[in-house]
Design an enzyme around this catalytic site. Structure first.
Site, PDB file in Angstrom:
ATOM      1  N   ASN A  14      28.360  39.410  44.158  1.00  7.79           N
ATOM      2  CA  ASN A  14      29.794  39.480  43.889  1.00  7.79           C
ATOM      3  C   ASN A  14      30.473  38.335  44.650  1.00  7.79           C
ATOM      4  O   ASN A  14      30.461  38.323  45.885  1.00  7.79           O
ATOM      5  CB  ASN A  14      30.303  40.854  44.361  1.00  7.79           C
ATOM      6  CG  ASN A  14      31.768  41.036  44.098  1.00  7.79           C
ATOM      7  OD1 ASN A  14      32.553  40.106  44.279  1.00  7.79           O
ATOM      8  ND2 ASN A  14      32.168  42.220  43.684  1.00  7.79           N
ATOM      9  N   HIS A  17      34.921  37.218  46.995  1.00  6.34           N
ATOM     10  CA  HIS A  17      35.433  36.793  48.302  1.00  6.34           C
ATOM     11  C   HIS A  17      35.454  35.280  48.478  1.00  6.34           C
ATOM     12  O   HIS A  17      36.164  34.770  49.338  1.00  6.34           O
ATOM     13  CB  HIS A  17      34.667  37.466  49.433  1.00  6.34           C
ATOM     14  CG  HIS A  17      34.997  38.933  49.543  1.00  6.34           C
ATOM     15  ND1 HIS A  17      36.282  39.384  49.746  1.00  6.34           N
ATOM     16  CD2 HIS A  17      34.227  40.037  49.440  1.00  6.34           C
ATOM     17  CE1 HIS A  17      36.285  40.707  49.773  1.00  6.34           C
ATOM     18  NE2 HIS A  17      35.042  41.127  49.595  1.00  6.34           N
ATOM     19  N   ARG A  25      44.491  29.520  50.527  1.00  2.56           N
ATOM     20  CA  ARG A  25      45.094  28.200  50.647  1.00  2.56           C
ATOM     21  C   ARG A  25      45.871  27.786  49.395  1.00  2.56           C
ATOM     22  O   ARG A  25      46.844  27.053  49.455  1.00  2.56           O
ATOM     23  CB  ARG A  25      43.976  27.177  50.959  1.00  2.56           C
ATOM     24  CG  ARG A  25      44.365  25.719  50.975  1.00  2.56           C
ATOM     25  CD  ARG A  25      45.579  25.428  51.867  1.00  2.56           C
ATOM     26  NE  ARG A  25      45.388  25.774  53.254  1.00  2.56           N
ATOM     27  CZ  ARG A  25      45.041  24.924  54.213  1.00  2.56           C
ATOM     28  NH1 ARG A  25      44.830  23.663  53.926  1.00  2.56           N
ATOM     29  NH2 ARG A  25      44.908  25.332  55.450  1.00  2.56           N
ATOM     30  N   HIS A  57      35.336  40.296  39.628  1.00  2.57           N
ATOM     31  CA  HIS A  57      36.337  41.306  39.307  1.00  2.57           C
ATOM     32  C   HIS A  57      37.654  40.586  39.055  1.00  2.57           C
ATOM     33  O   HIS A  57      38.256  40.048  39.986  1.00  2.57           O
ATOM     34  CB  HIS A  57      36.452  42.279  40.492  1.00  2.57           C
ATOM     35  CG  HIS A  57      37.393  43.424  40.258  1.00  2.57           C
ATOM     36  ND1 HIS A  57      37.550  44.436  41.179  1.00  2.57           N
ATOM     37  CD2 HIS A  57      38.210  43.729  39.225  1.00  2.57           C
ATOM     38  CE1 HIS A  57      38.434  45.319  40.718  1.00  2.57           C
ATOM     39  NE2 HIS A  57      38.856  44.899  39.538  1.00  2.57           N
ATOM     40  N   ARG A  59      41.033  41.086  38.763  1.00  2.00           N
ATOM     41  CA  ARG A  59      42.004  42.157  39.015  1.00  2.00           C
ATOM     42  C   ARG A  59      43.314  41.882  38.286  1.00  2.00           C
ATOM     43  O   ARG A  59      43.680  40.731  38.064  1.00  2.00           O
ATOM     44  CB  ARG A  59      42.267  42.276  40.517  1.00  2.00           C
ATOM     45  CG  ARG A  59      41.047  42.651  41.334  1.00  2.00           C
ATOM     46  CD  ARG A  59      41.444  42.832  42.773  1.00  2.00           C
ATOM     47  NE  ARG A  59      42.329  43.961  42.910  1.00  2.00           N
ATOM     48  CZ  ARG A  59      41.978  45.143  43.448  1.00  2.00           C
ATOM     49  NH1 ARG A  59      40.765  45.329  43.927  1.00  2.00           N
ATOM     50  NH2 ARG A  59      42.851  46.121  43.512  1.00  2.00           N
ATOM     51  N   ARG A  63      44.394  38.689  42.523  1.00  6.70           N
ATOM     52  CA  ARG A  63      44.446  38.320  43.952  1.00  6.70           C
ATOM     53  C   ARG A  63      43.294  37.409  44.373  1.00  6.70           C
ATOM     54  O   ARG A  63      43.399  36.720  45.359  1.00  6.70           O
ATOM     55  CB  ARG A  63      44.486  39.555  44.831  1.00  6.70           C
ATOM     56  CG  ARG A  63      43.191  40.293  44.938  1.00  6.70           C
ATOM     57  CD  ARG A  63      43.264  41.377  45.982  1.00  6.70           C
ATOM     58  NE  ARG A  63      44.252  42.387  45.634  1.00  6.70           N
ATOM     59  CZ  ARG A  63      44.216  43.634  46.087  1.00  6.70           C
ATOM     60  NH1 ARG A  63      43.262  44.002  46.907  1.00  6.70           N
ATOM     61  NH2 ARG A  63      45.127  44.509  45.725  1.00  6.70           N
ATOM     62  N   GLU A  84      33.604  43.087  36.347  1.00  3.45           N
ATOM     63  CA  GLU A  84      34.251  44.320  36.801  1.00  3.45           C
ATOM     64  C   GLU A  84      35.677  44.323  36.302  1.00  3.45           C
ATOM     65  O   GLU A  84      36.381  43.312  36.415  1.00  3.45           O
ATOM     66  CB  GLU A  84      34.251  44.395  38.327  1.00  3.45           C
ATOM     67  CG  GLU A  84      32.898  44.606  38.925  1.00  3.45           C
ATOM     68  CD  GLU A  84      32.966  44.666  40.436  1.00  3.45           C
ATOM     69  OE1 GLU A  84      34.067  44.598  41.019  1.00  3.45           O
ATOM     70  OE2 GLU A  84      31.890  44.747  41.036  1.00  3.45           O
ATOM     71  N   THR A 114      39.841  46.149  48.818  1.00  9.25           N
ATOM     72  CA  THR A 114      38.758  45.996  47.858  1.00  9.25           C
ATOM     73  C   THR A 114      38.660  47.337  47.136  1.00  9.25           C
ATOM     74  O   THR A 114      39.402  48.261  47.468  1.00  9.25           O
ATOM     75  CB  THR A 114      37.451  45.614  48.589  1.00  9.25           C
ATOM     76  OG1 THR A 114      36.399  45.493  47.637  1.00  9.25           O
ATOM     77  CG2 THR A 114      37.060  46.642  49.634  1.00  9.25           C
ATOM     78  N   THR A 115      37.786  47.435  46.116  1.00  9.64           N
ATOM     79  CA  THR A 115      37.744  48.679  45.347  1.00  9.64           C
ATOM     80  C   THR A 115      37.367  49.856  46.254  1.00  9.64           C
ATOM     81  O   THR A 115      36.314  49.853  46.865  1.00  9.64           O
ATOM     82  CB  THR A 115      36.711  48.564  44.212  1.00  9.64           C
ATOM     83  OG1 THR A 115      36.883  47.311  43.579  1.00  9.64           O
ATOM     84  CG2 THR A 115      36.862  49.683  43.218  1.00  9.64           C
ATOM     85  N   GLU A 165      27.165  52.519  38.207  1.00 11.18           N
ATOM     86  CA  GLU A 165      26.984  51.891  39.509  1.00 11.18           C
ATOM     87  C   GLU A 165      27.430  52.914  40.544  1.00 11.18           C
ATOM     88  O   GLU A 165      28.593  53.328  40.558  1.00 11.18           O
ATOM     89  CB  GLU A 165      27.804  50.601  39.628  1.00 11.18           C
ATOM     90  CG  GLU A 165      27.631  49.964  41.011  1.00 11.18           C
ATOM     91  CD  GLU A 165      28.221  48.562  41.099  1.00 11.18           C
ATOM     92  OE1 GLU A 165      28.320  47.860  40.065  1.00 11.18           O
ATOM     93  OE2 GLU A 165      28.591  48.179  42.223  1.00 11.18           O
ATOM     94  N   HIS A 204      28.687  48.353  47.041  1.00 11.58           N
ATOM     95  CA  HIS A 204      29.821  48.471  47.967  1.00 11.58           C
ATOM     96  C   HIS A 204      29.319  48.723  49.386  1.00 11.58           C
ATOM     97  O   HIS A 204      28.715  49.747  49.680  1.00 11.58           O
ATOM     98  CB  HIS A 204      30.808  49.577  47.587  1.00 11.58           C
ATOM     99  CG  HIS A 204      32.129  49.385  48.278  1.00 11.58           C
ATOM    100  ND1 HIS A 204      33.174  48.680  47.718  1.00 11.58           N
ATOM    101  CD2 HIS A 204      32.543  49.754  49.493  1.00 11.58           C
ATOM    102  CE1 HIS A 204      34.189  48.660  48.563  1.00 11.58           C
ATOM    103  NE2 HIS A 204      33.815  49.299  49.655  1.00 11.58           N
ATOM    104  N   HIS A 227      30.493  41.128  50.040  1.00 12.47           N
ATOM    105  CA  HIS A 227      31.050  40.737  51.328  1.00 12.47           C
ATOM    106  C   HIS A 227      29.999  40.257  52.315  1.00 12.47           C
ATOM    107  O   HIS A 227      30.169  39.218  52.961  1.00 12.47           O
ATOM    108  CB  HIS A 227      31.852  41.912  51.912  1.00 12.47           C
ATOM    109  CG  HIS A 227      32.579  41.555  53.163  1.00 12.47           C
ATOM    110  ND1 HIS A 227      32.054  41.774  54.414  1.00 12.47           N
ATOM    111  CD2 HIS A 227      33.778  40.956  53.347  1.00 12.47           C
ATOM    112  CE1 HIS A 227      32.906  41.342  55.325  1.00 12.47           C
ATOM    113  NE2 HIS A 227      33.963  40.838  54.702  1.00 12.47           N
TER     114      HIS A 227
END
Ligand code: PXP
Length: 257
Positions: A14, A17, A25, A57, A59, A63, A84, A114-115, A165, A204, A227
């Site tokens: 994933n 991040h 920035r 993902h 969103r 973001r 996602e 996060t989710t 999942e 996760h 992450h």
């Protein structure tokens, strides 16, 4: 049983991040070319490190991952995309244009970092039904990101999802006896889901330490990890971070060339 009698666990990385860092920035840019760190470069490094898929993902609040990212990734990487998505008409329309190999339906709330928590497939089955049908009709494999609960597994199978999942957040946050208990919940959910004919993935909060426990849950197909890999990549590079995780996921397999 161990990994050698079960087929190797697959790794979906994933890379949200990476985009989070970029957006810190460049928050308002629509054209994400030439903005560091570049998500496509990150995805290619994951590919070179041996990842099996890339998870992103998009969103509703954009973001981290941006619309331009998803189409650029689809065009330029060889790995399958796991998209996602929250269940909204806007994001569904994008999924149907993008045509990723997989779409994983996740809950989304604007305040979470996060989710957090799994999708309530039981409570939202009427809203989810058409979305699952539309995705499947376009040839996209559908997954549901759910808590390890039998009622959520059953509802996912009934709606026509091919995969689930399992949310491993409670396991990742637990310690000692509680962690053992959470691991047992994941194991029994994985078995139940398998009995429904579902592919079982998990994700996760999986990291370089707790992978030693999660990797023995059976049956499991893909682990989606973000992450911890992106964090490790800051110090040793993305390619090495991915191959290090793969080696921990499948310790009995020979290292990849
Ligand atoms: N799987 C799903 C469905 C997610 O939403 C996320 C991100 O929250 C992950 C896996 C990866 O989680 P993490 O970044 O904690 O590894």
């Amino acid at each position: 049983m161990n990994a050698s009698t079960h087929g190797a666990l697959k790794l979906g990385v994933n890379i949200d991040h990476v985009a989070t860092l970029r957006q810190a920035r460049y928050p308002n840019l629509l054209d994400t070319h030439n903005c560091e760190p570049d998500v496509l470069t990150a995805a290619i490094a994951c590919q070179n490190g041996g990842a099996d898929s890339i998870t992103i993902h998009l969103r509703s609040d954009r973001r981290h991952i941006q619309d331009a990212d998803v189409f650029r990734l689809k065009e330029h990487i060889h790995l399958p995309l796991n998209f996602e998505m929250g269940n909204t008409p806007e994001i569904l329309a994008i999924a149907l244009r993008l045509l990723p190999r997989e779409a994983c339906l996740v809950p989304e709330s604007r305040k979470e970092i996060t989710t957090e928590g799994g999708l309530d497939v039981v409570g939202q089955s009427s809203e989810l039904r058409d979305t699952v049908m539309a995705l499947r009709g376009a040839g996209i494999r559908v997954s549901m990101f759910i808590e390890p609960e039998i009622k959520q597994i059953e509802a996912s199978a009934k709606l026509g999802a091919e995969m689930i999942e399992l949310h491993t957040g409670a396991f990742a946050n637990a310690m000692g006896a509680n962690q053992t208990q959470e691991l047992e919940r994941l194991e029994s959910a994985a078995r139940e889901a398998h009995a429904f004919g579902l592919q079982v993935n998990a994700g996760h909060g999986i990291n370089y330490s707790n992978i030693a426990l999660i990797r023995d849950v059976r049956p499991l197909s893909d682990l989606n990890i973000g992450h911890s890999i992106v964090s490790r990549a800051l110090f040793i590079g993305m390619e090495a971070a991915v191959s290090e995780m793969l080696a921990l996921m499948n310790p009995s397999q020979p290292p990849q060339e």
